[in-house]
Write a protein that holds these residues in place. Structure first.
Motif, PDB file in Angstrom:
ATOM      1  N   VAL A  35       0.979  -1.316  -0.048  1.00 15.41           N
ATOM      2  CA  VAL A  35      -0.042   0.028  -0.009  1.00 15.41           C
ATOM      3  C   VAL A  35       0.899   1.122   0.030  1.00 15.41           C
ATOM      4  O   VAL A  35       1.614   1.519   1.002  1.00 15.41           O
ATOM      5  CB  VAL A  35      -0.854   0.153   1.179  1.00 15.41           C
ATOM      6  N   MET A  37       1.196   5.183  -0.082  1.00 15.48           N
ATOM      7  CA  MET A  37       0.722   6.379   0.285  1.00 15.48           C
ATOM      8  C   MET A  37       1.205   7.453  -0.669  1.00 15.48           C
ATOM      9  O   MET A  37       2.516   7.688  -1.057  1.00 15.48           O
ATOM     10  CB  MET A  37       0.636   6.787   1.686  1.00 15.48           C
ATOM     11  N   MET A 177      -6.464   4.573  -5.216  1.00 16.76           N
ATOM     12  CA  MET A 177      -7.796   5.191  -4.583  1.00 16.76           C
ATOM     13  C   MET A 177      -7.560   6.695  -4.017  1.00 16.76           C
ATOM     14  O   MET A 177      -6.495   7.017  -3.561  1.00 16.76           O
ATOM     15  CB  MET A 177      -8.023   4.388  -3.205  1.00 16.76           C
ATOM     16  N   ASP A 178      -8.348   7.610  -4.720  1.00 18.83           N
ATOM     17  CA  ASP A 178      -8.087   9.296  -4.468  1.00 18.83           C
ATOM     18  C   ASP A 178      -9.028   9.586  -3.342  1.00 18.83           C
ATOM     19  O   ASP A 178     -10.153   9.632  -3.649  1.00 18.83           O
ATOM     20  CB  ASP A 178      -8.262   9.719  -5.940  1.00 18.83           C
ATOM     21  N   ILE A 196      -8.796  -3.464   1.719  1.00 18.39           N
ATOM     22  CA  ILE A 196      -7.405  -2.876   1.238  1.00 18.39           C
ATOM     23  C   ILE A 196      -6.547  -4.109   1.827  1.00 18.39           C
ATOM     24  O   ILE A 196      -5.549  -4.570   0.738  1.00 18.39           O
ATOM     25  CB  ILE A 196      -7.028  -1.498   1.698  1.00 18.39           C
ATOM     26  N   ILE A 206      -1.406  -1.049  -4.440  1.00 16.78           N
ATOM     27  CA  ILE A 206      -2.382  -0.194  -4.037  1.00 16.78           C
ATOM     28  C   ILE A 206      -1.808   1.319  -3.954  1.00 16.78           C
ATOM     29  O   ILE A 206      -0.836   1.586  -2.961  1.00 16.78           O
ATOM     30  CB  ILE A 206      -3.073  -0.307  -2.818  1.00 16.78           C
ATOM     31  N   TYR A 208      -2.696   4.934  -2.659  1.00 22.82           N
ATOM     32  CA  TYR A 208      -3.743   5.450  -1.567  1.00 22.82           C
ATOM     33  C   TYR A 208      -3.174   6.991  -1.256  1.00 22.82           C
ATOM     34  O   TYR A 208      -2.139   7.387  -0.783  1.00 22.82           O
ATOM     35  CB  TYR A 208      -3.704   4.764  -0.243  1.00 22.82           C
ATOM     36  N   THR A 210      -4.412  10.503  -0.037  1.00 27.23           N
ATOM     37  CA  THR A 210      -5.183  11.183   0.963  1.00 27.23           C
ATOM     38  C   THR A 210      -4.665  12.277   1.643  1.00 27.23           C
ATOM     39  O   THR A 210      -3.224  12.490   1.813  1.00 27.23           O
ATOM     40  CB  THR A 210      -5.210   9.933   2.286  1.00 27.23           C
ATOM     41  N   GLU A 215      -4.266   8.051   8.395  1.00 27.93           N
ATOM     42  CA  GLU A 215      -4.594   6.960   7.664  1.00 27.93           C
ATOM     43  C   GLU A 215      -3.167   6.363   7.246  1.00 27.93           C
ATOM     44  O   GLU A 215      -3.060   5.333   6.811  1.00 27.93           O
ATOM     45  CB  GLU A 215      -5.434   7.196   6.527  1.00 27.93           C
TER      46      GLU A 215
END
Length: 522
Positions: A35, A37, A177-178, A196, A206, A208, A210, A215
C-alpha cells in the motif's frame, strides 16, 4: 511482497499544460502487495500523475513499465487492459441507473445475444456486495444514495470481476484510490481498510491518496510526497513522522493544525426553533456573531438536511427560523442569500460549482442581480469582483481558468469565494475541508478566524472530530434527526462527542447530564 520486478515503474514523467508544468520528472515505483501512500498539497501533481496512469492524460515525456516491460498507456482502455483501476475523488457514476447497472456498466450479462439477463445481473451484484460487506440493494437507484454509499458503489465497480462479480476474480493488479474515505463513517472506513489489506495480501499494488495523515500510518507500507510537480521524498512508512510529512508537503512548519482564535461573542444572528420534517425533529439552537458552532453526528443523523433548510435549499415544513431577531420564510436559496446566509455544500461539484464556467463567473453567480447593468453582467465586472478574492484565498488559478481544471482544494476555495464576494454574515460550512490538503486546511481555518473577527457566525458540519474540537466554540451533536447534546469547547473530547453521536450519552458544557431533545440546545 513478491520477488521479481516492481509491478509498476513510472520514470521521469513530465506533463505540461498551457502556462503550467504539472509534472517535472516524477518517479514512482509500486511493489506487488504494498500500500503506497501518495501525499502532497492540492496542485502538487498527484491527480495528474494518476490520470496519466489511468490513460485520462498522455505523458509528454518519461517511461512506464509494468512487471518490468515497457508499456504505453494512451487511453483508459489501455490502462484497463494492463490491470490498472482508478477510483477518483469525484465519483463517476450514472445517477439514473441502479447500483447493479453502475457496477457492471457495459459488461452486464446478456442472453439471446442482446437482452440483459436481469436475474443474473442482480445475483452477481449481490454476491459482490456481500463479499465487500456492503448492505446495499442492487436495484436501488444511485441518485437515491448518500455520498458514502455512492463511494462504496464506486469501489465495488472498480473491484468487480466482470465475469463472475466476485472480488477473487478481479483483474486489477494496480488499484488507485483518491481520497476514498472522505465521505465514509468510521465503521465504513474500518471495512474499507480490511478490504485493502485483503487485496494487498493477494498481491494487488495499491496507490492511496489522502490528506488524512492518521490513515498513512494505519495502512501504508511506503510513502511518496510530492510538491509543485516533483517528488520530494519516497520512504518506508516507519521512517517518517507526521511533522516531517507536513514540512515536506507544505515546505513550512505548520505547528498548529487548528489555529483557533476566539472572538467576542456578539448578538444573535440566527435562531432555529423546533424545526422538523423528513429525518429532523424538534431542532432548536442559536448562532451568535463571532462564533463557530460545530455540528457533529454520524452519517444519516440529519446534519446536511438541517443545513439545506437553513440555507433555503429545502423548505422548512415544521418550526420557525429567525435572522437577527426577525422571523423569515425561505422559498429558495435566493431568499436565504438576500438575508446574508451562504452555504458551502457537502458535494461541491454537484451543488456548489458550475464546472464548465470560469473561476470568476462561479464567484459572481450569486451576485448577478446586484452587479448586472441592464440585465447584462460583463466579464470585466466578474473579473474585478473575483481577482482580489482569488488572491486572498491563494487559489492556484487565474480568474479566467475553468473550474473543472482545478484541484479539489482550489475548487473548495472558489465555493468559499462566492460568499466572501457578498454581504454574507451567516456561513454554513458542510464538510469544509473534505479532500483538502494540510496546508489548505490551515488557510481555511485562518479564514474562519478572520470571518468571526469581523462579526460573522459560522455553522461548521464536519465528520472529522479533531477539526470540530479544534475550531468550534460550541459543539451540537445530532443523533437520528434530533439534537442530542451540546458541549462547550473547553469540555469537549472525542469520546464525549462520539458517545453522544451514538446516542449513548447526553452532555453539556457544564458536564451535567442533559438532553437537548426538548429543543433547549442553545
Amino acid at each position: 511482497m513478491a520477488d521479481g520486478p516492481p509491478i509498476l515503474e513510472m520514470r521521469g514523467i513530465r506533463k505540461a499544460f498551457p502556462g503550467v508544468v504539472a509534472l517535472d520528472g516524477v518517479d514512482l515505483t509500486l511493489e506487488a502487495g504494498a500500500v503506497h501512500m501518495l501525499l502532497g498539497e492540492n496542485g502538487a501533481g498527484k491527480s495528474t500523475l494518476m490520470k496519466i496512469l489511468s490513460g485520462a492524460y498522455t505523458k509528454d515525456a518519461g517511461e512506464i513499465r509494468i512487471n518490468g516491460r515497457a508499456a504505453e498507456i494512451r487511453s483508459p482502455r489501455d490502462a484497463l487492459a494492463l490491470g490498472i483501476r482508478v477510483i477518483y475523488q469525484e465519483l463517476n457514476l450514472v445517477p439514473q441507473l441502479s447500483v447493479a447497472e453502475n457496477i457492471f456498466l457495459g459488461e452486464a450479462p446478456v442472453r439471446w445475444g442482446s437482452v440483459v439477463d436481469w436475474p443474473a445481473l442482480y445475483e452477481r451484484t449481490s454476491r459482490l456486495l456481500t463479499d465487500l460487506g456492503l448492505p446495499l440493494d442492487p436495484r436501488a437507484l444511485v441518485s437515491r444514495l448518500g455520498i458514502a454509499q455512492r463511494q462504496m458503489v464506486e469501489i465495488a465497480k472498480a473491484l468487480s470481476g466482470k465475469s463472475t462479480g466476485q472480488i477473487a476474480d478481479t483483474p486489477a493488479s494496480v488499484l488507485v484510490m483518491d481520497e476514498p474515505t472522505s465521505s465514509l463513517t468510521s465503521r465504513e472506513v474500518t471495512q474499507l481498510f480490511a478490504l485493502i489489506q485483503r487485496l494487498a495480501a493477494r498481491g494487488v499494488a495499491i496507490v492511496y491518496i489522502t490528506h488524512r495523515l492518521d490513515e498513512v500510518f494505519r495502512i501504508g507500507h511506503r510513502i511518496t510526497v510530492m510538491r509543485d510537480g516533483r517528488v520530494v521524498a519516497t520512504r518506508p512508512i516507519q521512517d517518517v513522522t507526521i511533522p516531517e510529512l507536513v514540512r515536506m508537503m507544505a515546505n513550512r512548519d505548520l505547528a498548529d493544525h487548528f489555529p483557533k482564535v476566539r472572538a467576542d461573542r456578539g448578538d444573535e444572528l440566527l435562531r432555529v426553533e423546533n424545526v422538523g420534517g423528513g429525518p429532523l425533529s424538534g431542532i432548536t439552537f442559536s448562532l451568535h456573531a463571532g462564533e463557530v458552532l460545530g455540528i457533529a453526528g454520524l452519517l444519516g443523523a440529519g446534519r446536511t438536511e438541517l443545513a439545506r433548510i437553513v440555507a433555503g435549499a429545502d423548505r422548512c415544513k415544521e418550526g420557525r427560523l429567525f435572522v437577527r431577531g426577525r422571523e423569515v420564510r425561505f422559498r429558495d436559496p435566493d431568499d436565504a442569500i438576500a438575508h446574508g446566509i451562504g452555504l458551502l455544500p457537502e458535494d461541491r461539484k454537484a451543488q456548489g460549482l458550475v464546472p464548465g464556467l470560469t473561476v470568476a463567473r462561479n464567484i459572481a453567480l450569486p451576485h448577478g442581480r446586484r452587479l448586472a447593468r441592464f440585465g447584462i453582467l460583463s466579464r470585466h465586472c466578474e473579473t474585478a469582483l473575483a481577482s482580489p478574492i482569488v488572491a486572498d484565498l491563494r487559489v492556484k488559478a487565474t480568474s479566467t481558468q475553468t473550474v473543472r481544471l482545478l484541484s479539489g482544494g482550489n475548487q473548495q476555495k472558489v465555493v468559499l469565494g462566492k460568499w466572501l464576494a457578498g454581504d454574507v454574515r451567516i456561513f454554513i460550512f458542510d464538510e469544509p475541508t473534505r479532500g483538502v490538503d494540510v496546508g489548505s486546511k490551515v488557510e481555511i481555518y485562518n479564514l474562519m478566524n478572520r470571518l468571526t473577527a469581523r462579526g460573522a457566525g459560522i455553522i461548521m458540519i464536519s465528520s472529522e472530530l479533531p477539526e470540530l474540537l479544534g475550531m468550534s466554540d460550541r459543539i451540537l451533536v445530532m443523533h437520528r434527526g434530533r439534537l442530542h447534546a451540546e458541549i462547550a469547547a473547553a469540555d469537549a473530547t472525542e469520546e464525549r462527542v462520539l458517545s453522544a453521536a451514538l446516542g449513548l450519552a447526553h452532555s453539556t458544557g457544564s458536564g451535567q447530564a442533559h438532553s437537548t431533545s426538548s429543543g433547549q440546545a442553545s
